[in-house]
Write a protein that holds these residues in place. Structure first.
Motif, PDB file in Angstrom:
ATOM      1  N   VAL A 167      -5.658  38.126  60.126  1.00 37.86           N
ATOM      2  CA  VAL A 167      -5.524  37.985  61.578  1.00 37.86           C
ATOM      3  C   VAL A 167      -4.280  38.720  62.062  1.00 37.86           C
ATOM      4  O   VAL A 167      -4.295  39.403  63.094  1.00 37.86           O
ATOM      5  CB  VAL A 167      -5.471  36.487  61.971  1.00 37.86           C
ATOM      6  CG1 VAL A 167      -5.048  36.326  63.432  1.00 37.86           C
ATOM      7  CG2 VAL A 167      -6.824  35.828  61.736  1.00 37.86           C
ATOM      8  N   LYS A 168      -3.177  38.614  61.313  1.00 42.57           N
ATOM      9  CA  LYS A 168      -1.942  39.329  61.678  1.00 42.57           C
ATOM     10  C   LYS A 168      -2.151  40.845  61.641  1.00 42.57           C
ATOM     11  O   LYS A 168      -1.498  41.593  62.373  1.00 42.57           O
ATOM     12  CB  LYS A 168      -0.814  38.949  60.732  1.00 42.57           C
ATOM     13  CG  LYS A 168      -0.209  37.571  60.991  1.00 42.57           C
ATOM     14  CD  LYS A 168       1.065  37.367  60.189  1.00 42.57           C
ATOM     15  CE  LYS A 168       2.133  38.362  60.610  1.00 42.57           C
ATOM     16  NZ  LYS A 168       3.396  38.194  59.855  1.00 42.57           N
ATOM     17  N   ARG A 169      -3.086  41.295  60.805  1.00 40.33           N
ATOM     18  CA  ARG A 169      -3.358  42.734  60.707  1.00 40.33           C
ATOM     19  C   ARG A 169      -4.369  43.207  61.753  1.00 40.33           C
ATOM     20  O   ARG A 169      -4.806  44.351  61.714  1.00 40.33           O
ATOM     21  CB  ARG A 169      -3.862  43.060  59.303  1.00 40.33           C
ATOM     22  CG  ARG A 169      -2.809  42.815  58.211  1.00 40.33           C
ATOM     23  CD  ARG A 169      -3.393  43.047  56.826  1.00 40.33           C
ATOM     24  NE  ARG A 169      -3.732  44.460  56.601  1.00 40.33           N
ATOM     25  CZ  ARG A 169      -2.883  45.372  56.138  1.00 40.33           C
ATOM     26  NH1 ARG A 169      -1.634  45.014  55.853  1.00 40.33           N
ATOM     27  NH2 ARG A 169      -3.256  46.615  55.960  1.00 40.33           N
ATOM     28  N   GLY A 170      -4.769  42.298  62.663  1.00 43.28           N
ATOM     29  CA  GLY A 170      -5.613  42.702  63.785  1.00 43.28           C
ATOM     30  C   GLY A 170      -7.077  42.336  63.672  1.00 43.28           C
ATOM     31  O   GLY A 170      -7.869  42.705  64.542  1.00 43.28           O
ATOM     32  N   GLU A 195     -17.645  22.769  66.001  1.00 47.69           N
ATOM     33  CA  GLU A 195     -16.931  22.655  67.269  1.00 47.69           C
ATOM     34  C   GLU A 195     -15.551  22.030  67.095  1.00 47.69           C
ATOM     35  O   GLU A 195     -14.579  22.446  67.730  1.00 47.69           O
ATOM     36  CB  GLU A 195     -17.767  21.805  68.246  1.00 47.69           C
ATOM     37  CG  GLU A 195     -17.160  21.683  69.636  1.00 47.69           C
ATOM     38  CD  GLU A 195     -17.162  23.002  70.397  1.00 47.69           C
ATOM     39  OE1 GLU A 195     -16.233  23.202  71.206  1.00 47.69           O
ATOM     40  OE2 GLU A 195     -18.068  23.817  70.173  1.00 47.69           O
ATOM     41  N   LEU A 196     -15.441  21.046  66.196  1.00 46.04           N
ATOM     42  CA  LEU A 196     -14.189  20.308  66.035  1.00 46.04           C
ATOM     43  C   LEU A 196     -13.047  21.182  65.527  1.00 46.04           C
ATOM     44  O   LEU A 196     -11.885  20.976  65.903  1.00 46.04           O
ATOM     45  CB  LEU A 196     -14.415  19.129  65.081  1.00 46.04           C
ATOM     46  CG  LEU A 196     -13.236  18.186  64.861  1.00 46.04           C
ATOM     47  CD1 LEU A 196     -12.864  17.481  66.164  1.00 46.04           C
ATOM     48  CD2 LEU A 196     -13.544  17.175  63.765  1.00 46.04           C
ATOM     49  N   ILE A 197     -13.351  22.170  64.664  1.00 46.39           N
ATOM     50  CA  ILE A 197     -12.284  22.967  64.046  1.00 46.39           C
ATOM     51  C   ILE A 197     -12.320  24.428  64.482  1.00 46.39           C
ATOM     52  O   ILE A 197     -11.767  25.292  63.810  1.00 46.39           O
ATOM     53  CB  ILE A 197     -12.353  22.868  62.507  1.00 46.39           C
ATOM     54  CG1 ILE A 197     -13.712  23.356  61.994  1.00 46.39           C
ATOM     55  CG2 ILE A 197     -12.078  21.459  62.051  1.00 46.39           C
ATOM     56  CD1 ILE A 197     -13.793  23.439  60.480  1.00 46.39           C
ATOM     57  N   ARG A 198     -12.985  24.713  65.581  1.00 48.04           N
ATOM     58  CA  ARG A 198     -13.074  26.099  66.059  1.00 48.04           C
ATOM     59  C   ARG A 198     -11.697  26.656  66.389  1.00 48.04           C
ATOM     60  O   ARG A 198     -10.887  26.001  67.045  1.00 48.04           O
ATOM     61  CB  ARG A 198     -13.988  26.175  67.279  1.00 48.04           C
ATOM     62  CG  ARG A 198     -14.204  27.575  67.824  1.00 48.04           C
ATOM     63  CD  ARG A 198     -15.283  27.569  68.874  1.00 48.04           C
ATOM     64  NE  ARG A 198     -16.585  27.219  68.288  1.00 48.04           N
ATOM     65  CZ  ARG A 198     -17.678  26.956  69.017  1.00 48.04           C
ATOM     66  NH1 ARG A 198     -17.607  26.979  70.336  1.00 48.04           N
ATOM     67  NH2 ARG A 198     -18.807  26.654  68.407  1.00 48.04           N
ATOM     68  N   HIS A 199     -11.411  27.869  65.902  1.00 50.26           N
ATOM     69  CA  HIS A 199     -10.169  28.605  66.141  1.00 50.26           C
ATOM     70  C   HIS A 199      -8.961  28.012  65.417  1.00 50.26           C
ATOM     71  O   HIS A 199      -7.838  28.437  65.650  1.00 50.26           O
ATOM     72  CB  HIS A 199      -9.836  28.704  67.644  1.00 50.26           C
ATOM     73  CG  HIS A 199     -10.946  29.265  68.469  1.00 50.26           C
ATOM     74  ND1 HIS A 199     -11.070  29.011  69.819  1.00 50.26           N
ATOM     75  CD2 HIS A 199     -11.987  30.067  68.135  1.00 50.26           C
ATOM     76  CE1 HIS A 199     -12.141  29.632  70.277  1.00 50.26           C
ATOM     77  NE2 HIS A 199     -12.714  30.279  69.265  1.00 50.26           N
ATOM     78  N   GLY A 205       1.621  23.382  53.873  1.00 50.71           N
ATOM     79  CA  GLY A 205       3.047  23.487  54.167  1.00 50.71           C
ATOM     80  C   GLY A 205       3.328  23.604  55.653  1.00 50.71           C
ATOM     81  O   GLY A 205       4.400  23.214  56.116  1.00 50.71           O
ATOM     82  N   LEU A 206       2.352  24.166  56.411  1.00 48.70           N
ATOM     83  CA  LEU A 206       2.506  24.281  57.861  1.00 48.70           C
ATOM     84  C   LEU A 206       1.634  23.272  58.592  1.00 48.70           C
ATOM     85  O   LEU A 206       2.007  22.753  59.636  1.00 48.70           O
ATOM     86  CB  LEU A 206       2.137  25.697  58.331  1.00 48.70           C
ATOM     87  CG  LEU A 206       3.034  26.853  57.900  1.00 48.70           C
ATOM     88  CD1 LEU A 206       2.535  28.150  58.515  1.00 48.70           C
ATOM     89  CD2 LEU A 206       4.478  26.600  58.311  1.00 48.70           C
ATOM     90  N   GLY A 207       0.445  23.031  58.048  1.00 45.17           N
ATOM     91  CA  GLY A 207      -0.505  22.140  58.698  1.00 45.17           C
ATOM     92  C   GLY A 207      -1.541  22.923  59.489  1.00 45.17           C
ATOM     93  O   GLY A 207      -1.903  24.049  59.144  1.00 45.17           O
ATOM     94  N   ILE A 208      -2.004  22.343  60.588  1.00 43.77           N
ATOM     95  CA  ILE A 208      -3.041  22.948  61.423  1.00 43.77           C
ATOM     96  C   ILE A 208      -2.391  23.861  62.464  1.00 43.77           C
ATOM     97  O   ILE A 208      -1.468  23.456  63.167  1.00 43.77           O
ATOM     98  CB  ILE A 208      -3.877  21.873  62.138  1.00 43.77           C
ATOM     99  CG1 ILE A 208      -4.481  20.888  61.126  1.00 43.77           C
ATOM    100  CG2 ILE A 208      -4.975  22.525  62.969  1.00 43.77           C
ATOM    101  CD1 ILE A 208      -5.460  21.501  60.172  1.00 43.77           C
ATOM    102  N   ILE A 209      -2.891  25.092  62.551  1.00 48.00           N
ATOM    103  CA  ILE A 209      -2.405  26.017  63.587  1.00 48.00           C
ATOM    104  C   ILE A 209      -3.596  26.503  64.409  1.00 48.00           C
ATOM    105  O   ILE A 209      -4.708  26.636  63.895  1.00 48.00           O
ATOM    106  CB  ILE A 209      -1.648  27.218  62.983  1.00 48.00           C
ATOM    107  CG1 ILE A 209      -2.571  28.092  62.128  1.00 48.00           C
ATOM    108  CG2 ILE A 209      -0.450  26.755  62.181  1.00 48.00           C
ATOM    109  CD1 ILE A 209      -1.941  29.382  61.678  1.00 48.00           C
ATOM    110  N   LEU A 214      -1.785  31.134  69.205  1.00 47.70           N
ATOM    111  CA  LEU A 214      -0.696  31.915  68.616  1.00 47.70           C
ATOM    112  C   LEU A 214      -0.894  33.417  68.785  1.00 47.70           C
ATOM    113  O   LEU A 214       0.043  34.150  69.090  1.00 47.70           O
ATOM    114  CB  LEU A 214      -0.573  31.586  67.124  1.00 47.70           C
ATOM    115  CG  LEU A 214       0.102  30.255  66.763  1.00 47.70           C
ATOM    116  CD1 LEU A 214       0.023  30.027  65.271  1.00 47.70           C
ATOM    117  CD2 LEU A 214       1.555  30.250  67.221  1.00 47.70           C
ATOM    118  N   PHE A 215      -2.115  33.899  68.563  1.00 45.50           N
ATOM    119  CA  PHE A 215      -2.351  35.340  68.493  1.00 45.50           C
ATOM    120  C   PHE A 215      -3.188  35.892  69.656  1.00 45.50           C
ATOM    121  O   PHE A 215      -3.362  37.096  69.764  1.00 45.50           O
ATOM    122  CB  PHE A 215      -3.050  35.692  67.182  1.00 45.50           C
ATOM    123  CG  PHE A 215      -2.238  35.355  65.961  1.00 45.50           C
ATOM    124  CD1 PHE A 215      -1.248  36.216  65.508  1.00 45.50           C
ATOM    125  CD2 PHE A 215      -2.455  34.183  65.272  1.00 45.50           C
ATOM    126  CE1 PHE A 215      -0.495  35.916  64.387  1.00 45.50           C
ATOM    127  CE2 PHE A 215      -1.710  33.859  64.140  1.00 45.50           C
ATOM    128  CZ  PHE A 215      -0.728  34.727  63.704  1.00 45.50           C
TER     129      PHE A 215
END
Length: 311
Positions: A167-170, A195-199, A205-209, A214-215
């Motif tokens: 995702v960071k690479r586009g 539907e519950l976990i879309r996107h 170590g970070l959890g859910i993002i 963010l992007f």
């Protein structure tokens, strides 16, 4: 669990309910439609009563030529306990005999302003999508240069972290952890996220993002056709991995076979770049260029020339 009911197509296509409203919760079990032309002539031997019935200008014009008794008989046979709905196209006038039969059997009688062929086409596409065979796979689905890549592997191997780097690479995330897959055609698999976990991405170590937050909206998409599977597994020194790319492994999902590549995971390997290149190389193969075959042919030609010189 029933996937489609008559009320679903009423809401989707804004159909007018003429009569038989009590039956709008009837199940629709097939995407096939029926235009009962022969049935209007009295031939009900092979009447597909479990299909949605569409009456257009041709069927209703013929119906007007029948006698009063024939009209009542035809409509009584047309409306059965198994018929999910009867739709009149072009906003045409509805015969009273059909309304009476619909009320008696509680078959939903609907009307649409669309032309018959357009209505049939759109309704078929909608039903095929909703009634397609489905399954769920543990993995991550990413759109890489237009190629739908399903990344699989055991829990903790690094699927979500690799997806984050992609995702960071586009590239665009479709689903993480659980990928819902439906087979829309003989060789077409469409993947999407529940539907519950879309996107959303889960990074240890970070959890859910939230990837879209963010992007941006350009980093996600809701669904994508799956054309390549990449399986990540921990590096096994005893295992012989493919180093040329001539062997093509297949993975069967539902009734469709998809090309699968196995990529060993070990410290120092940039999985995101490897998967990115795998997607590009897959596109090249689809366009008719296979680097492994080209190399093998050149090598065989060199060996053949050396043998001729030796002789």
């Amino acid at each position: 669990m029933l996937k489609v009911r008559t009320k679903d197509i009423i809401d989707k296509f804004q159909l007018e309910v003429i009569s038989g409203e009590e039956g709008i919760s009837r199940p629709i079990t097939t995407s096939d439609l029926s235009r009962p032309g022969l049935e209007m002539a009295g031939f009900f031997t092979y009447y597909p009563k479990e299909r949605v019935q569409i009456l257009g200008m041709t069927e209703l014009s013929f119906f007007e030529r029948l006698s009063e008794q024939e009209k009542r008989d035809r409509m009584a046979e047309l409306c059965t306990e198994a018929t999910p709905a009867i739709i009149i196209s072009r906003n045409m006038d509805v015969p009273q005999e059909l309304i009476d039969a619909s009320e008696e059997t509680k078959v939903p009688l609907l009307r649409s302003p669309m032309k018959t062929t357009r209505l049939a086409s759109r309704l078929t596409n909608f039903l095929e999508s909703k009634l397609a065979p489905t399954t769920a796979v543990h993995g991550v689905l990413v759109d890489i240069y237009g190629v739908g890549v399903l990344i699989t592997g055991k829990s903790g191997v690094g699927k979500s972290e690799t997806a984050l780097e992609l995702v960071k690479r586009g590239h665009r995330l479709v689903a993480d952890d659980c990928v819902e897959i439906r087979q829309e055609d003989q060789d077409t698999l469409i993947g999407n996220a529940p539907e519950l976990i879309r996107h959303l991405l889960e990074i240890r170590g970070l959890g859910i993002i939230d990837v879209m937050t963010l992007f941006g909206a350009g980093a996600v998409r809701n669904y994508k056709r799956i054309t390549l599977v990449i399986n990540l597994e921990l590096w096994d020194q005893k295992k012989q991995y493919d180093r040329l790319g001539l062997e093509e492994e297949k993975m069967k999902i539902l009734d469709t076979e998809i090309t699968r590549l196995t990529v060993p995971v070990r410290p120092g390997r940039n999985l995101a770049v490897i998967i990115e290149v795998a997607a590009m190389n897959f596109r090249l193969k689809q366009m008719g260029y296979n680097a492994a075959e080209q190399f093998t042919n050149k090598l065989a030609h060199v060996i053949e020339e050396d043998n001729e010189d030796f002789q």
